[in-house]
Design an enzyme around this catalytic site. Structure first.
Site, PDB file in Angstrom:
ATOM      1  N   CYS A  62      26.284 -12.754   3.345  1.00  0.00           N
ATOM      2  CA  CYS A  62      27.396 -12.090   4.034  1.00  0.00           C
ATOM      3  C   CYS A  62      28.613 -12.992   4.194  1.00  0.00           C
ATOM      4  CB  CYS A  62      26.953 -11.566   5.408  1.00  0.00           C
ATOM      5  SG  CYS A  62      26.700 -12.851   6.630  1.00  0.00           S
ATOM      6  N   CYS A 106      25.130  -9.196   9.093  1.00  0.00           N
ATOM      7  CA  CYS A 106      24.571  -9.754   7.860  1.00  0.00           C
ATOM      8  C   CYS A 106      23.528  -8.783   7.315  1.00  0.00           C
ATOM      9  CB  CYS A 106      23.923 -11.111   8.111  1.00  0.00           C
ATOM     10  SG  CYS A 106      23.132 -11.782   6.630  1.00  0.00           S
ATOM     11  N   ASP A 123       3.907   1.671  -1.258  1.00  0.00           N
ATOM     12  CA  ASP A 123       4.492   1.914  -2.581  1.00  0.00           C
ATOM     13  C   ASP A 123       3.433   2.441  -3.541  1.00  0.00           C
ATOM     14  OD1 ASP A 123       6.876   1.097  -1.655  1.00  0.00           O
ATOM     15  OD2 ASP A 123       6.777  -0.924  -2.509  1.00  0.00           O
ATOM     16  N   TYR A 124       2.251   1.853  -3.430  1.00  0.00           N
ATOM     17  CA  TYR A 124       1.158   2.266  -4.298  1.00  0.00           C
ATOM     18  C   TYR A 124       0.827   3.742  -4.058  1.00  0.00           C
ATOM     19  CZ  TYR A 124      -3.604   2.349  -6.196  1.00  0.00           C
ATOM     20  OH  TYR A 124      -4.736   2.662  -6.890  1.00  0.00           O
ATOM     21  N   ASP A 125       0.719   4.083  -2.782  1.00  0.00           N
ATOM     22  CA  ASP A 125       0.391   5.471  -2.455  1.00  0.00           C
ATOM     23  C   ASP A 125       1.496   6.416  -2.904  1.00  0.00           C
ATOM     24  OD1 ASP A 125      -1.937   4.588  -1.411  1.00  0.00           O
ATOM     25  OD2 ASP A 125      -1.279   4.617   0.668  1.00  0.00           O
ATOM     26  N   SER A 179     -11.512 -15.887  12.352  1.00  0.00           N
ATOM     27  CA  SER A 179     -11.285 -16.894  11.317  1.00  0.00           C
ATOM     28  C   SER A 179     -11.408 -18.262  11.978  1.00  0.00           C
ATOM     29  CB  SER A 179      -9.938 -16.676  10.643  1.00  0.00           C
ATOM     30  OG  SER A 179      -8.946 -16.568  11.604  1.00  0.00           O
ATOM     31  N   LEU A 180     -11.065 -19.306  11.270  1.00  0.00           N
ATOM     32  CA  LEU A 180     -11.264 -20.655  11.796  1.00  0.00           C
ATOM     33  C   LEU A 180      -9.941 -21.391  11.855  1.00  0.00           C
ATOM     34  CD1 LEU A 180     -14.409 -21.655   9.688  1.00  0.00           C
ATOM     35  CD2 LEU A 180     -14.351 -21.283  12.165  1.00  0.00           C
ATOM     36  N   TYR A 182     -24.260 -17.841   7.577  1.00  0.00           N
ATOM     37  CA  TYR A 182     -23.891 -18.999   8.406  1.00  0.00           C
ATOM     38  C   TYR A 182     -23.502 -18.622   9.832  1.00  0.00           C
ATOM     39  CZ  TYR A 182     -19.322 -17.468   6.612  1.00  0.00           C
ATOM     40  OH  TYR A 182     -18.236 -16.725   6.265  1.00  0.00           O
ATOM     41  N   CYS A 217      22.390 -18.253   9.397  1.00  0.00           N
ATOM     42  CA  CYS A 217      23.564 -17.417   9.263  1.00  0.00           C
ATOM     43  C   CYS A 217      23.958 -16.928  10.655  1.00  0.00           C
ATOM     44  CB  CYS A 217      23.225 -16.234   8.360  1.00  0.00           C
ATOM     45  SG  CYS A 217      24.392 -14.881   8.480  1.00  0.00           S
ATOM     46  N   ARG A 270     -14.510  -8.217   6.009  1.00  0.00           N
ATOM     47  CA  ARG A 270     -13.828  -8.684   7.211  1.00  0.00           C
ATOM     48  C   ARG A 270     -12.628  -7.800   7.564  1.00  0.00           C
ATOM     49  NH1 ARG A 270      -9.725 -12.083   8.494  1.00  0.00           N
ATOM     50  NH2 ARG A 270     -10.057 -13.254  10.403  1.00  0.00           N
ATOM     51  N   ASP A 320     -15.992 -20.898  -0.522  1.00  0.00           N
ATOM     52  CA  ASP A 320     -14.760 -20.202  -0.895  1.00  0.00           C
ATOM     53  C   ASP A 320     -15.101 -18.851  -1.525  1.00  0.00           C
ATOM     54  OD1 ASP A 320     -12.146 -19.659  -1.264  1.00  0.00           O
ATOM     55  OD2 ASP A 320     -11.789 -21.156  -2.823  1.00  0.00           O
ATOM     56  N   GLU A 345     -21.216 -28.242   7.729  1.00  0.00           N
ATOM     57  CA  GLU A 345     -21.717 -27.531   6.551  1.00  0.00           C
ATOM     58  C   GLU A 345     -20.548 -27.188   5.640  1.00  0.00           C
ATOM     59  OE1 GLU A 345     -22.634 -24.499   9.478  1.00  0.00           O
ATOM     60  OE2 GLU A 345     -22.056 -22.974   8.009  1.00  0.00           O
ATOM     61  N   GLU A 389     -21.025 -15.531   3.628  1.00  0.00           N
ATOM     62  CA  GLU A 389     -20.033 -15.506   2.556  1.00  0.00           C
ATOM     63  C   GLU A 389     -20.651 -14.980   1.259  1.00  0.00           C
ATOM     64  OE1 GLU A 389     -17.312 -16.596   3.940  1.00  0.00           O
ATOM     65  OE2 GLU A 389     -15.868 -17.080   2.359  1.00  0.00           O
ATOM     66  N   LYS A 406     -17.702 -25.268   3.619  1.00  0.00           N
ATOM     67  CA  LYS A 406     -16.954 -24.029   3.800  1.00  0.00           C
ATOM     68  C   LYS A 406     -16.908 -23.357   2.430  1.00  0.00           C
ATOM     69  CE  LYS A 406     -12.671 -22.210   5.726  1.00  0.00           C
ATOM     70  NZ  LYS A 406     -12.305 -21.300   4.645  1.00  0.00           N
ATOM     71  N   CYS A 455      26.635 -18.238   4.570  1.00  0.00           N
ATOM     72  CA  CYS A 455      25.514 -17.376   4.200  1.00  0.00           C
ATOM     73  C   CYS A 455      25.748 -16.780   2.812  1.00  0.00           C
ATOM     74  CB  CYS A 455      25.369 -16.260   5.233  1.00  0.00           C
ATOM     75  SG  CYS A 455      24.150 -15.021   4.755  1.00  0.00           S
ATOM     76  N   ASP A 473       0.832  -1.202   0.000  1.00  0.00           N
ATOM     77  CA  ASP A 473       0.000   0.000   0.000  1.00  0.00           C
ATOM     78  C   ASP A 473       0.867   1.252   0.000  1.00  0.00           C
ATOM     79  OD1 ASP A 473      -2.179  -1.535  -0.041  1.00  0.00           O
ATOM     80  OD2 ASP A 473      -2.889  -1.049   1.985  1.00  0.00           O
ATOM     81  N   LYS A 513     -10.383 -28.996   5.946  1.00  0.00           N
ATOM     82  CA  LYS A 513     -10.094 -28.621   4.561  1.00  0.00           C
ATOM     83  C   LYS A 513     -10.057 -29.839   3.642  1.00  0.00           C
ATOM     84  CE  LYS A 513      -9.177 -24.406   4.189  1.00  0.00           C
ATOM     85  NZ  LYS A 513      -7.926 -23.793   4.343  1.00  0.00           N
TER      86      LYS A 513
END
Ligand code: IVH
Length: 750
Positions: free
Chosen positions: A432, A453, A45-47, A92-93, A236, A447, A149, A130, A126, A184, A128, A429, A43, A324
């Site tokens: 370095c 380093c 860099d974008y800004d 979250s789950l 849900y 390292c 969320r 996506d 039930e 969802e 999940k 390494c 964000d 899952k």
């Protein structure tokens, strides 16, 4: 983004060229963000690109393009959507991957609640879905707000867009005055294909999968675009409620259905883990013909009274879990193995793959974990992949489970090139040149260069400024690379960030010319830095990049100690106990390998003896250590790592210097109206109405601090039958003591 000329010095021709380049770059960034949900730019860099664009346009108004990014509708939500704080966190789950995880899930819930193996305990099962989760707030039956969320605490206000989704009612009858419905947003396969066809025909962007299409469509700043996209919604769960919906999960879902929401028809009530697994297989068998993407099955304790007793860990409920489906797979060629050096010095091997599509996403990198993994061994020396090693040139099987980093599952030896060589893992390494060593019992080679380093230092700094840490606008990974080791104005340690401005303004002027910082961007950066001098305790702790201290651990620590100096002092006090713990762990290791390897045993034993020789752990150290590793979610591994970091002179100096530049904000005390909020409580003896784990979690949820030992700081002792020395000590110290019922009465649970 690095353009070397200050805006003031740009010629008209330069400016025109740069505006064209910025328009193209920002267009691409928007596409990656929206269409593919796979942003390449932070964000910050974008800004910075947008700011640069605005600065040039301000100086050359005539050169402003018709497709100027400053007029763009499809900007990022961080720019476009208002933020919304969720009344109740969106959780979250936890994940489960095989049958035994489900048996364990049932068992651990019984253990927590103190239920025997044959007591009834029902679960809903039930699909999940996506898609992306959405919280819909109804007041007096009227949809007043829809929020994504976000990070769980703060999301984006997408109310206007949600109103365009047919499955989301604008008004509902018979609902509690305040009702937050959660569920969802998703897109069906059919609608997804049709949308992509339409997009391709009209020259619009196409989407990699239905989830990305749903996310991109919901996050449109122009809700008319969302309206044209066929989004759907399954309900849900729920957030804030002014009155309970039902006594069970099933009952609550039925009420949501009666209010007019779509609920998933494959939701079933299961009485045992084996019924849960049966339903999992039934859903899995139908997966391909459902017409929408699902990635697993969610089980939830059906009894809402039990759900509320079980409560939440930092980010997940104890009463639900996601089972899952197995990951998606594809075969491709391994083109190279690169070594990346992380902020803790870990040498991480990365597989560079010939790009291949795995479950709708193009994959060209995968993690190889560590050298044992490449060689075909697991962390304990056991054989994996039938002992097949991985070589550059190999034909390998890639898999993705959910949104985690792709991994390699298998190697096809029949396709191995004749000249393929076993991979020689570097012992120095690559960044370095310091030795890279492996500690006893550690799978990772690290390292030893520490702060010398550059890779470690830079990675630590990048972590420090990252989104979940200090999140300083305009100071992202790219800028850190630029400032690190800079001869004029270096940022080599976190504290350097906060002395940037005071150090040398002239130097900045020089730097500006060299690296494309204009007056505005430099001032913006200083402002952004000033902004973050005031920092929540947990963020600071996470930002330090101490091994094993993740976002959740940092939150747990901050909630417990509440104050940096209190924490630091307690960690110092606990040091002798931490060292004794390590010695004890090593002693165990000595026993384990006793028979196997006499020489190594002798070496370890010496090391251990030298640590514990003559050492008696003082009582205050033992108690401070017990407090630390007694925090829910903090174990000995994290405790030791924290202790080591604070005991390391260089690191400690860096923390102490940094601390001087900051104002550390204590976390909000939860539920401050409880009489036990802010109090230190000790439980001892047998509790009869709940398990120790539940008592502790309940007390912490009310804002109390639960300690394992009685001291001057203890406010309250809860003593069940069989209480011994702790009760005596509390009596000696004049500490208030209650029995279990007295405690329940005090907290209003009786
Ligand atoms: S219940 C407190 N049920 O999965 C628990 N979540 O990985 C609230 N999800 O953020 C979640 N289908 O976006 C629940 N049937 C389902 C779900 C579901 C999809 C999503 C949800 C959540 C994520 C966690």
């Amino acid at each position: 983004m690095s353009k070397t000329t200050a805006v003031a010095d740009l010629t008209e021709e330069d400016a025109q060229q740069e505006l064209a380049r910025l328009a193209a770059e920002l267009l691409r960034a928007n596409q990656l963000y929206h269409a593919e949900d796979a942003p390449e730019l932070s964000d910050g860099d974008y800004d910075a690109l947008k700011r640069r664009n605005a600065e040039i346009e301000a100086r050359f108004p005539d050169l402003k393009r018709t497709d100027s990014p400053s007029e763009q509708v499809g900007a990022r939500p961080s720019d476009g959507f208002a933020k919304v704080s969720h009344a109740m966190r969106m959780m979250s789950l936890g994940n489960a991957f095989d049958d035994t995880d489900i048996v364990d899930f049932d068992r651990s819930i019984r253990k927590y609640l103190g239920l025997t193996g044959d007591a009834p305990l029902a679960f809903t099962a039930e699909p999940k879905i996506d898609g992306l989760s959405l919280s819909l707030r109804y007041e007096q039956g009227e949809l007043v707000q829809a929020a994504t969320r976000g990070d769980g605490e703060v999301g984006e206000n997408v109310t206007a867009n949600a109103r365009t989704v047919a499955d989301i009612p604008h008004r509902i009858a018979g609902a509690p005055d305040v009702l937050e419905v959660r569920g969802e947003v998703y897109m069906s396969h059919q609608d997804f294909e049709a949308l992509n066809t339409r997009q391709a025909e009209t020259g619009g962007k196409t989407f990699a999968n239905p989830r990305n299409a749903a996310a991109g469509s919901l996050r449109q700043l122009d809700s008319e675009i969302t309206r044209a996209r066929p989004l759907k919604f399954f309900a849900y769960a729920w957030g804030e409620l002014s009155a309970p919906l039902a006594e069970t999960q099933m009952g609550a879902i039925q009420r949501l259905k009666a209010f007019g929401f779509q609920i998933n028809a494959l939701t079933r009530l299961c009485a045992t883990p084996s019924q849960m697994l049966d339903h999992y297989r039934r859903i899995e068998a139908q997966r391909a013909t459902l017409g929408y993407d699902i990635d697993g099955v969610v089980y939830k304790v059906d009894d809402l009274g039990l759900q509320s007793r079980l409560g939440f860990r930092s980010t997940t409920p104890r009463w639900a879990i996601a089972h899952k489906f197995p990951a998606e797979l594809a075969w491709t060629r391994l083109e190279a193995i690169d070594i990346q050096v992380g902020r803790t010095g870990a040498l991480s091997p990365v597989a560079r793959l010939h790009p291949v599509t795995v479950g709708g996403v193009v994959v060209s990198n995968a993690t190889l974990h560590n050298e044992d993994y490449i060689a075909g061994r697991d962390a304990k020396g056991g054989v994996i992949r039938d002992g097949k090693d991985i070589r550059v040139g190999d034909w390998v099987q890639v898999y993705r489970a959910g949104d985690v980093i792709p991994k390699l599952a298998d190697v096809d030896l029949s396709k191995r090139p004749a000249d393929a060589q076993p991979y020689a893992f570097p012992t120095t390494c690559p960044e370095c040149g310091s030795d890279a060593t492996r500690e006893e019992g550690d799978a990772v080679r690290r390292c030893t260069g520490g702060l010398i380093c550059p890779a470690q230092a830079v990675e630590k700094l990048k972590h420090f400024v990252s989104r979940k840490a200090f999140d300083i606008e305009g100071l992202g990974a790219k800028q850190i690379e630029m400032f690190y080791g800079d001869p004029v104005l270096p940022i080599n340690t976190p504290a350097d960030i906060f002395t940037l401005q005071e150090r040398d303004t002239k130097a900045l002027a020089r730097l500006k010319n060299r690296d494309g910082w204009g007056d505005t961007s430099a001032n913006n950066l200083f402002e952004a830095i000033e902004d973050k001098r005031k920092i929540p305790f947990a963020r600071l702790l996470f930002a330090l990049g101490i091994r094993h201290v993740g976002e959740v651990g940092a939150k747990d620590l901050a909630l417990f100690y509440r104050d940096w100096d209190v924490m630091a002092a307690s960690i110092d006090t606990a040091r002798p106990a931490a060292l004794a713990q390590r010695a004890a762990d090593e002693a165990e290791e000595v026993e384990r390998i006793a028979a196997a390897d006499e020489g190594r045993r002798a070496k370890l034993k010496d090391a251990r003896d030298s640590v514990i020789a003559g050492r008696e752990v003082p009582a205050d150290a033992a108690s401070a250590w017990a407090d630390l590793i007694g925090i829910d979610g903090i174990g000995a591994t994290l405790g030791l790592s924290l202790s080591d970091a604070f005991a390391n002179a260089d690191e400690r100096a860096a923390f102490d210097t940094l601390r001087k530049h900051l104002e550390i904000v204590a976390p909000d005390a939860p539920a401050s109206d409880s009489p036990v909020a802010g109090k230190t409580v000790v439980f001892t003896g047998t509790l009869e109405k709940m398990t120790r784990a539940e008592a502790k979690a309940r007390a912490e949820a009310l804002g109390a601090k639960v300690s394992g030992s009685v001291s001057q700081k203890t406010d309250l002792l809860v003593a069940g039958p069989g209480a011994g020395s702790k009760a005596k000590k509390a009596a000696d110290l004049g500490i208030r003591t209650l029995d279990e019922d007295g405690w329940l009465q005090l907290i209003g649970d009786l």
